[in-house]
Design a protein around this motif. Structure first.
Motif, PDB file in Angstrom:
ATOM      1  N   LEU A 254     -10.403  38.897  54.846  1.00  0.00           N
ATOM      2  CA  LEU A 254     -11.243  37.694  54.352  1.00  0.00           C
ATOM      3  C   LEU A 254     -10.545  36.658  54.068  1.00  0.00           C
ATOM      4  O   LEU A 254      -9.454  36.581  53.654  1.00  0.00           O
ATOM      5  CB  LEU A 254     -12.103  38.370  53.344  1.00  0.00           C
ATOM      6  CG  LEU A 254     -13.269  39.418  53.662  1.00  0.00           C
ATOM      7  CD1 LEU A 254     -13.758  39.673  52.608  1.00  0.00           C
ATOM      8  CD2 LEU A 254     -13.773  38.704  55.031  1.00  0.00           C
ATOM      9  N   ASP A 258     -14.555  33.401  50.552  1.00  0.00           N
ATOM     10  CA  ASP A 258     -15.628  34.665  50.864  1.00  0.00           C
ATOM     11  C   ASP A 258     -16.118  35.347  49.822  1.00  0.00           C
ATOM     12  O   ASP A 258     -15.276  35.674  49.117  1.00  0.00           O
ATOM     13  CB  ASP A 258     -15.116  35.357  52.303  1.00  0.00           C
ATOM     14  CG  ASP A 258     -14.811  34.379  53.285  1.00  0.00           C
ATOM     15  OD1 ASP A 258     -15.364  33.496  53.591  1.00  0.00           O
ATOM     16  OD2 ASP A 258     -14.134  34.696  54.181  1.00  0.00           O
ATOM     17  N   LEU A 272     -20.248  34.479  53.770  1.00  0.00           N
ATOM     18  CA  LEU A 272     -19.346  33.719  54.215  1.00  0.00           C
ATOM     19  C   LEU A 272     -19.671  32.050  54.405  1.00  0.00           C
ATOM     20  O   LEU A 272     -20.768  31.812  55.178  1.00  0.00           O
ATOM     21  CB  LEU A 272     -19.046  34.093  55.760  1.00  0.00           C
ATOM     22  CG  LEU A 272     -18.683  35.618  55.997  1.00  0.00           C
ATOM     23  CD1 LEU A 272     -18.480  35.817  57.492  1.00  0.00           C
ATOM     24  CD2 LEU A 272     -17.199  35.775  55.350  1.00  0.00           C
ATOM     25  N   THR A 275     -19.828  29.216  57.467  1.00  0.00           N
ATOM     26  CA  THR A 275     -19.483  29.938  58.784  1.00  0.00           C
ATOM     27  C   THR A 275     -20.451  30.268  59.676  1.00  0.00           C
ATOM     28  O   THR A 275     -21.210  30.857  59.104  1.00  0.00           O
ATOM     29  CB  THR A 275     -18.726  31.127  58.273  1.00  0.00           C
ATOM     30  OG1 THR A 275     -17.847  30.889  57.366  1.00  0.00           O
ATOM     31  CG2 THR A 275     -18.005  31.837  59.367  1.00  0.00           C
TER      32      THR A 275
END
Length: 363
Positions: A254, A258, A272, A275
């Motif tokens: 990650l 995150d 996320l 994203t």
């Protein structure tokens, strides 16, 4: 001490007894709190209008100990608990100066608070904002202000400083205890990552931010494949090590920013921010491959491994056709459906949910 609190203290001493503080001290009513014991907690039975206007919420009738962290953080709750218990036990006034950033503001504010016993476990609290310290404040005065900002003060009969309510060493121990309580309240004890409630809180903040900025927001739901077999074959100690190793693999895969949380026994969730679903699939596949490389050593010396199945759900306002933002729980439910598809397709897979697949309320 602020002159307004000196006046309130003098009126309290002259009153001899408190039956109805807002009526008895009308000049201070808007800046008063009246607190009564409610079981193991403390309930506001009067919440001054000045606090409603300044902090944006009327907490009259609320139990302080049950207020959410975004309203009353753990350190502030612990400070209140200490002050209120101390005054009830000692039956004498306590004064504190407190500087903090309130209500998500940008600048620190200094408030002075006077806690007064009112009989039968009741308390009357007066609080006023005061001017910030001068930029050219003398070093000695700044040091004294720093101490008073952290340690409550007992008042003598004349209203002067009688004693500190706790030593500086006790204060440091108290603050460390509060930090430990905060960690335990928000973290999973085995893996050290966010627990279910804290994950939802952090993810909710990020979802609101990305919505305001018009960006993508994606969640993943992850479940260790055949985890029960690990416990049955090698025991729960090895199962615990598997969960810890899984979290280690996630941290490697990650990015900073995150959010990883444990939301069930062997079920995890990841938020996320910023994203889209294409980038999320890349991250999910990288994470899946990272987990596949983990090797476990059981107590008997045998080696084994495990895999993970992942469901992904992404959202942005433009993609959703202008519909209102979903909640974190709704996105997790959509990702969970994709996870079940990954399980049904053979496990150790990533499946991405389509926004059109979300459950809809019946017309």
């Amino acid at each position: 001490m602020d002159p307004r609190l000196i006046d309130l203290l003098a009126q309290w001493r002259a009153a001899g007894g408190i039956e109805d503080a807002p009526r008895q001290f009308p000049d201070h009513a808007d800046h008063l709190l009246v607190i009564e014991v409610d079981g193991a907690g403390n309930r506001y039975t009067h919440y001054g209008q000045a606090f409603v206007e300044h902090f944006g919420a009327d907490l009259a009738g609320c139990v302080i100990d049950r207020l959410p962290a975004e309203v009353l953080p753990a350190d502030r709750r612990g400070m209140l608990d200490f002050d209120y218990a101390f005054v009830r036990r000692g039956n004498q006034p306590l004064w504190r100066s407190y500087t903090a950033v309130f209500d998500d503001g940008d600048a620190a504010e200094t408030w002075q608070r006077l806690v007064l016993p009112a009989g039968e476990g009741r308390l009357v609290v007066g609080a006023y904002p005061v001017a910030p310290p001068a930029p050219d404040e003398e070093p000695g005065a700044a040091l004294l202000r720093m101490v008073l900002d952290r340690v409550p003060v007992l008042l003598d009969e004349s209203g002067g400083i009688g004693d500190l309510a706790l030593s500086l060493r006790a204060y440091c121990d108290h603050q460390q205890h509060l930090a430990e309580l905060e960690w335990r309240a928000t973290r999973d004890s085995l893996t050290g990552i966010a627990n279910r409630a804290h994950f939802h809180h952090l993810a909710g903040l990020e979802l609101g931010h990305t919505q305001r900025m018009g960006r993508w927001f994606t969640v993943m739901v992850l479940d260790l494949d055949h985890f029960k077999r690990i416990n049955d074959r090698w025991g729960h100690a090895t199962g615990d090590r598997a969960l810890q190793a899984f979290v280690g693999a996630c941290r490697q895969a990650l990015r900073e920013g995150d959010i990883l949380g444990r939301v069930g026994g062997e079920e995890f969730a990841i938020a996320l921010p910023g994203t889209n679903e294409v980038a999320a699939r890349v991250i999910a596949e990288r994470l899946r491959a990272q987990v596949e490389q983990v090797t476990l050593e059981a107590d008997d010396g045998s080696l084994g491994g495990f895999t993970v199945s992942i469901g992904v759900a992404a959202w942005c306002e433009a993609m959703a056709g202008g519909e209102g933002a979903p909640s974190v729980a709704e996105l997790l439910k959509l990702a969970d459906a994709a996870l079940y598809r990954a399980k049904a397709a053979g496990r150790n897979r990533v499946e991405v949910a389509a926004w059109a697949d979300r459950p809809r309320a019946e017309e």
